[in-house]
Design a protein around this motif. Sequence first.
Motif, PDB file in Angstrom:
ATOM      1  N   UNK A   1       6.297  20.026  -1.930  1.00  0.00           N
ATOM      2  CA  UNK A   1       5.193  19.700  -0.889  1.00  0.00           C
ATOM      3  C   UNK A   1       4.547  18.343  -1.334  1.00  0.00           C
ATOM      4  N   UNK A   2       4.412  18.209  -2.671  1.00  0.00           N
ATOM      5  CA  UNK A   2       3.667  17.126  -3.272  1.00  0.00           C
ATOM      6  C   UNK A   2       4.794  15.745  -2.992  1.00  0.00           C
ATOM      7  N   UNK A   3       5.826  15.866  -3.375  1.00  0.00           N
ATOM      8  CA  UNK A   3       6.973  14.818  -3.316  1.00  0.00           C
ATOM      9  C   UNK A   3       7.074  14.662  -1.677  1.00  0.00           C
ATOM     10  N   UNK A   4       7.246  15.517  -0.924  1.00  0.00           N
ATOM     11  CA  UNK A   4       7.646  15.243   0.787  1.00  0.00           C
ATOM     12  C   UNK A   4       6.465  14.633   1.421  1.00  0.00           C
ATOM     13  N   UNK A   5       5.275  15.497   1.393  1.00  0.00           N
ATOM     14  CA  UNK A   5       4.208  15.106   1.900  1.00  0.00           C
ATOM     15  C   UNK A   5       3.505  13.773   1.349  1.00  0.00           C
ATOM     16  N   UNK A   6       3.613  13.625   0.160  1.00  0.00           N
ATOM     17  CA  UNK A   6       2.901  12.406  -0.415  1.00  0.00           C
ATOM     18  C   UNK A   6       3.689  11.116  -0.234  1.00  0.00           C
ATOM     19  N   UNK A   7       5.208  11.210  -0.026  1.00  0.00           N
ATOM     20  CA  UNK A   7       5.933  10.111   0.410  1.00  0.00           C
ATOM     21  C   UNK A   7       5.584   9.745   2.024  1.00  0.00           C
TER      22      UNK A   7
ATOM     23  N   UNK B   1       0.872  -1.215  -0.167  1.00  0.00           N
ATOM     24  CA  UNK B   1       0.233   0.050   0.002  1.00  0.00           C
ATOM     25  C   UNK B   1       0.834   1.351   0.029  1.00  0.00           C
ATOM     26  N   UNK B   2       1.772   1.140   0.569  1.00  0.00           N
ATOM     27  CA  UNK B   2       2.748   2.357   0.828  1.00  0.00           C
ATOM     28  C   UNK B   2       3.344   2.711  -0.520  1.00  0.00           C
ATOM     29  N   UNK B   3       3.810   1.668  -1.125  1.00  0.00           N
ATOM     30  CA  UNK B   3       4.440   1.731  -2.660  1.00  0.00           C
ATOM     31  C   UNK B   3       3.396   2.254  -3.625  1.00  0.00           C
ATOM     32  N   UNK B   4       2.177   1.861  -3.463  1.00  0.00           N
ATOM     33  CA  UNK B   4       0.961   2.158  -4.207  1.00  0.00           C
ATOM     34  C   UNK B   4       0.879   3.798  -3.907  1.00  0.00           C
ATOM     35  N   UNK B   5       0.862   4.308  -2.891  1.00  0.00           N
ATOM     36  CA  UNK B   5       0.726   5.631  -2.467  1.00  0.00           C
ATOM     37  C   UNK B   5       1.775   6.613  -3.048  1.00  0.00           C
TER      38      UNK B   5
END
Length: 586
Positions: free
Chosen positions: A250-256, A218-222
């Motif tokens: 923000x997208x890269x950091x918060x999404x990860x 699930x983490x990899x999918x997110x």
Amino acid sequence: MDDDATVLLPRELRGPHWPTRDLDVSRRPYDEFATQIVARPPASPVSAGRGEGAGSSLARSSGRMAVASAVSRVTGFVAKLLLAAVVGTGVVNDSFTVANTLPNIVFELLFGGVLASVVVPLLVRSHDDPDGGRAYTQRLITMALVLLTVGTAVAVAIAPLFTALYVDKSSAEANPGLTTALAYLLLPQILFYGLFALLSAILNAQNVFGPPAWAPVLNNVVVTGTLVVFAVVPGELTLDPVRMSDPKLLVLGLGTTLGIVAQAVVLIPALLRTGFRFRWRWGFDPRIKEFGGLAAWILGYVVVSHVGFVVTTRVLTGGTSGGVTAYSYASLLFQLPYGILGVSLLTALMPRMSRAAADGDTGSLVGDLSLASRMSTVLFVPISAVLAVVGTPVGIAIFTWGRGTLADAERLGQTLAVSAVGLLPFALVMLQLRVFYAMKDARTPTLIMLVMTAVKIPLLLLCRGLLDGEHIVYGVMLVNGAGFVVGAVLGQVWLWVRLGHLRSKRSLRVGLIVLGASALGVGAAVLAGYAVPGSLGAIAGAWVKLPVQTLLGMAVPFGLLALLKLPEFTPVTRRVAGLLRRLSPR
């Protein structure tokens, strides 16, 4: 026949005529000796309340975990490929890789080693408490949440210090500002890494293995979805100056970070299904003191290994941009065969080793260690040989998409080729460490890691002094492999002192046979590469070479080992065939 009718007969019921293990003769696995067809007793209310129950088949559980591990690693690799495609393999990827490693490091220092050595054994023992371990588990979660929350807050506050520690600011190729900005967004993962590890331990102690094994998927999918959003957000990531308000940042950091949050939170429903309910419970459980010395040595192992990682990262960031990325991706590819095949193959042996160590049965422990070493040799020497040949085609074929450049892809592929020499020593070190832990010895693995790190650090510094920026990553990867060679030799000597004769002659004979077969496979793969016309170009040629050289390089040695009927090759084929059957659609 119904699998549920097959159970393992405990060793204490084996009787006086239990077959003797001949350490120099290929032995049937313990499960084959111990399997008896009997009626399975009805599940007790306690086991029923623990999800899968204590009577579940170990083989079926390990098979499910092997499939989940394979899917997790494949989806994680896909996410890494997408990262390279959308941000490239240069300074942005370097900064992200360093910043995204920091939460793991801090988590291991705060809680990871203690969790492995202290929490899981005590969770199992707490099931004998009058309340089934409920109070102990609640107190444990309370303590962990407080520790992790405080640790996360402190780590975020000192993010610039982490950057100064891991990034060589004197290099014009590094971007400390971007690393720090990403660290602010990624370090909150510490709390959720800890929560995931703790909930996984609680579920595993109750024989619930599925949700913890599949949660990383699930983490990899997110993360994959995050990278897609990153790609479609207009504009470019600003690097000079770095702005915290940058939408792409923000997208890269918060999404990860959201991926790690999802990985942890998805376990809560599984925990609730076991009947457990959390409430804050304060106070220290004195039982943790029992494992204090073990935890201290494992924490020492973590600290020493991270000292080596700090030096490695600083040397890499002092070279050409993209060095950290090349090292990270090559390491990921390097460990992929071990993660999918090696762990699956050794899963069946580890319970036997632990049982033999607990019983003081040195002969059986040595036999299992020798068998596992030979199986690792049979599996990983041919794979290492193939990686050395196809490393460059792998890099060019899969890392020239999107923002990836041909030069960076070639360097990454060559780094992978250099790393191949360390695959078998790495697998042997992991096996030896498990044997020490099975003997409840956490001191020796730490001392071995200390020696490995002491050997690596001067060699790493020598790489920075002798090699130009483009070639530093090759030297670092070679030093990494040399460290595993030192660790494997030292571990073997240490085990010889502890256990006596380790049947090393047989392992050496098997190794020479496999090495000869692998050399023929390398020759066939190299000749096939010469047959690919250069007029195809670098990228198209790599796509042609990759499948042809891989198939030849694997088919020749494994085919020869099958023709020779090498006893150590039979369990390998059995386990791999079983894994493929589980992965294939029904």
